[in-house]
Scaffold this motif. Structure first.
Motif, PDB file in Angstrom:
ATOM      1  N   LEU A  87       0.841  -1.201   0.000  1.00  0.00           N
ATOM      2  CA  LEU A  87       0.000   0.000   0.000  1.00  0.00           C
ATOM      3  C   LEU A  87       0.875   1.249   0.000  1.00  0.00           C
ATOM      4  O   LEU A  87       1.644   1.484   0.930  1.00  0.00           O
ATOM      5  CB  LEU A  87      -0.912  -0.015   1.230  1.00  0.00           C
ATOM      6  N   ILE A  88       0.719   2.083  -1.033  1.00  0.00           N
ATOM      7  CA  ILE A  88       1.569   3.259  -1.185  1.00  0.00           C
ATOM      8  C   ILE A  88       0.907   4.226  -2.153  1.00  0.00           C
ATOM      9  O   ILE A  88       0.141   3.815  -3.034  1.00  0.00           O
ATOM     10  CB  ILE A  88       2.968   2.849  -1.709  1.00  0.00           C
ATOM     11  N   THR A  89       1.175   5.509  -1.998  1.00  0.00           N
ATOM     12  CA  THR A  89       0.638   6.484  -2.942  1.00  0.00           C
ATOM     13  C   THR A  89       1.468   6.458  -4.228  1.00  0.00           C
ATOM     14  O   THR A  89       2.628   6.063  -4.222  1.00  0.00           O
ATOM     15  CB  THR A  89       0.655   7.904  -2.365  1.00  0.00           C
ATOM     16  N   THR A  90       0.848   6.894  -5.305  1.00  0.00           N
ATOM     17  CA  THR A  90       1.558   6.948  -6.582  1.00  0.00           C
ATOM     18  C   THR A  90       2.807   7.824  -6.510  1.00  0.00           C
ATOM     19  O   THR A  90       3.883   7.406  -6.959  1.00  0.00           O
ATOM     20  CB  THR A  90       0.615   7.433  -7.693  1.00  0.00           C
ATOM     21  N   PRO A  91       2.737   9.051  -5.956  1.00  0.00           N
ATOM     22  CA  PRO A  91       3.957   9.861  -5.895  1.00  0.00           C
ATOM     23  C   PRO A  91       5.038   9.261  -5.013  1.00  0.00           C
ATOM     24  O   PRO A  91       6.233   9.435  -5.290  1.00  0.00           O
ATOM     25  CB  PRO A  91       3.477  11.204  -5.348  1.00  0.00           C
ATOM     26  N   ALA A  92       4.647   8.556  -3.957  1.00  0.00           N
ATOM     27  CA  ALA A  92       5.652   7.907  -3.111  1.00  0.00           C
ATOM     28  C   ALA A  92       6.357   6.805  -3.885  1.00  0.00           C
ATOM     29  O   ALA A  92       7.583   6.646  -3.801  1.00  0.00           O
ATOM     30  CB  ALA A  92       5.006   7.352  -1.845  1.00  0.00           C
ATOM     31  N   LEU A  93       5.599   6.029  -4.668  1.00  0.00           N
ATOM     32  CA  LEU A  93       6.209   4.982  -5.479  1.00  0.00           C
ATOM     33  C   LEU A  93       7.152   5.595  -6.507  1.00  0.00           C
ATOM     34  O   LEU A  93       8.279   5.119  -6.707  1.00  0.00           O
ATOM     35  CB  LEU A  93       5.134   4.150  -6.183  1.00  0.00           C
ATOM     36  N   ALA A  94       6.715   6.674  -7.172  1.00  0.00           N
ATOM     37  CA  ALA A  94       7.567   7.335  -8.164  1.00  0.00           C
ATOM     38  C   ALA A  94       8.867   7.818  -7.523  1.00  0.00           C
ATOM     39  O   ALA A  94       9.944   7.710  -8.123  1.00  0.00           O
ATOM     40  CB  ALA A  94       6.815   8.500  -8.798  1.00  0.00           C
ATOM     41  N   HIS A  95       8.770   8.338  -6.293  1.00  0.00           N
ATOM     42  CA  HIS A  95       9.969   8.810  -5.581  1.00  0.00           C
ATOM     43  C   HIS A  95      10.922   7.651  -5.304  1.00  0.00           C
ATOM     44  O   HIS A  95      12.145   7.776  -5.495  1.00  0.00           O
ATOM     45  CB  HIS A  95       9.566   9.468  -4.273  1.00  0.00           C
TER      46      HIS A  95
END
Length: 352
Positions: free
Chosen positions: A83-91
């Motif tokens: 479970l993670i936000t899209t911007p966190a994954l991109a980072h």
């Protein structure tokens, strides 16, 4: 030998549709994963490592396994952060040793839908040209029967994103301040309250209890009116409504007034201009932004660069022309302070 997959077409934000139906059926997803693995061979390092994450929908596991089968068939290492936000994954893709990232999410769509968004090694969404190359590869993929693919589960990686925000906003002190957070029962349900509490905020949560089927169900960025009373009741300085994957936010101010993406962009633009930090005195927006934003920008001596709908087009214009602020009325706000050029509802809230 498996039959050729039907045409797979990327939309404005990846591939999206009803879970279990083409192109989100296991066979097609396996071919998509294999196509990505083959495509990555021409993109750089010999050792391919892809990071996966999701927004908590019940169909995420099936999609993850199907994609992983295809990726594993091309000798790609698969890491799942959960479970993670899209911007966190991109980072994490951008700052880690990953050659690509895949976010399993249908954003603001109901729980019966799902989707996949792809990111390159720089944490940016794939270009139109790259998506077209994948579309051409997918039908030719052939997968033999295989068992469970090796997936390395690493939920602790999200801590890297939390530390990034903690360092970026190290002077931010929210001690004793009430903030209401509605994470749409999606990917920001744990992350957003935890980060705000790190800065000392007293966090009131709603829409932060994902069960796999309640994402965006009367909560989140599509329903900001639902938190107005909570903001007033708790005398909160801000109400934050994220969408399902956390890449956009709609806000409720301390008087209970809903502020959309256009209003947030204007506030940010004026603040940056006052500090002499708004690149070329320009805001990048899409054709969906309203006339009010246009007139307000003209009044304050700001220029506007207009793009087609989609935060990817906003980011592309910012990257190509050296602008540092853009977004959409829907709540995608994009800053270039760290070169990410990815919408991030929580990052925007901390800026406010």
């Amino acid at each position: 030998m498996t039959a050729p997959a039907g045409p797979v077409r990327f939309g404005t934000d990846g591939i999206r549709g009803p879970s279990g139906a083409p192109p989100l059926d296991p066979e097609t997803l396996g071919k998509i994963g294999a196509a990505l693995g083959i495509w990555l061979e021409g993109e750089g390092p010999e050792r391919k490592q892809v990071l996966l994450g999701d927004d908590g929908r019940s169909s995420a596991g099936t999609i993850r396994t199907a994609l992983a089968r295809g990726l594993a068939a091309t000798e790609t290492i698969i890491v799942d952060v959960g479970l993670i936000t899209t911007p966190a994954l991109a980072h994490l893709v951008r700052t880690g040793r990953f050659t690509a990232g895949i976010m399993i999410s249908a954003s603001h769509n109901p729980a019966t839908d799902n989707g996949i968004k792809f990111f390159n090694a720089n944490g940016a969404k794939l270009s139109d040209e790259s998506e077209q190359e994948l579309e051409q590869l997918i039908p030719s993929m052939e997968l033999a029967g295989a068992g469970e693919p090796p997936i390395h589960t690493r939920p602790e990686l999200v801590g890297g994103y939390e530390d990034y925000l903690g360092n970026l906003f190290m002077d931010l002190d929210l001690t004793g301040m009430n903030i209401v957070v509605d994470a749409a029962n999606g990917s920001g349900s744990d992350l957003a309250p935890r980060i705000l509490r790190r800065f000392g905020a007293e966090v009131v949560t709603t829409g932060c209890t994902p069960d796999g089927s309640n994402i965006n169900d009367g909560v989140g960025a599509l329903h900001p009116q639902s938190i107005i009373e909570l903001v007033r009741e708790h005398k909160a300085i801000l109400g934050i409504c994220l969408d399902g994957d956390g890449d956009r936010g709609i806000f409720v101010d301390d008087s209970g007034v809903v502020r959309d993406g256009d209003e947030t962009m204007l506030v940010m633009a004026l603040a940056l201009k006052a500090k002499g930090m708004l690149a070329k005195d320009t805001v990048v927006a899409t054709i969906m932004s309203n006339l009010g934003l246009v007139k307000a920008c003209e009044k304050h001596g700001l220029h506007m660069e207009i793009t087609p709908v989609g935060d990817r087009h906003v980011a592309e214009a910012m990257r190509n022309h050296g602008f540092n602020l853009g977004g959409e009325q829907s709540g995608h706000i994009i800053f270039s302070s760290d070169g990410a050029l990815t919408g991030d509802g929580l990052f925007t809230a901390l800026q406010l």
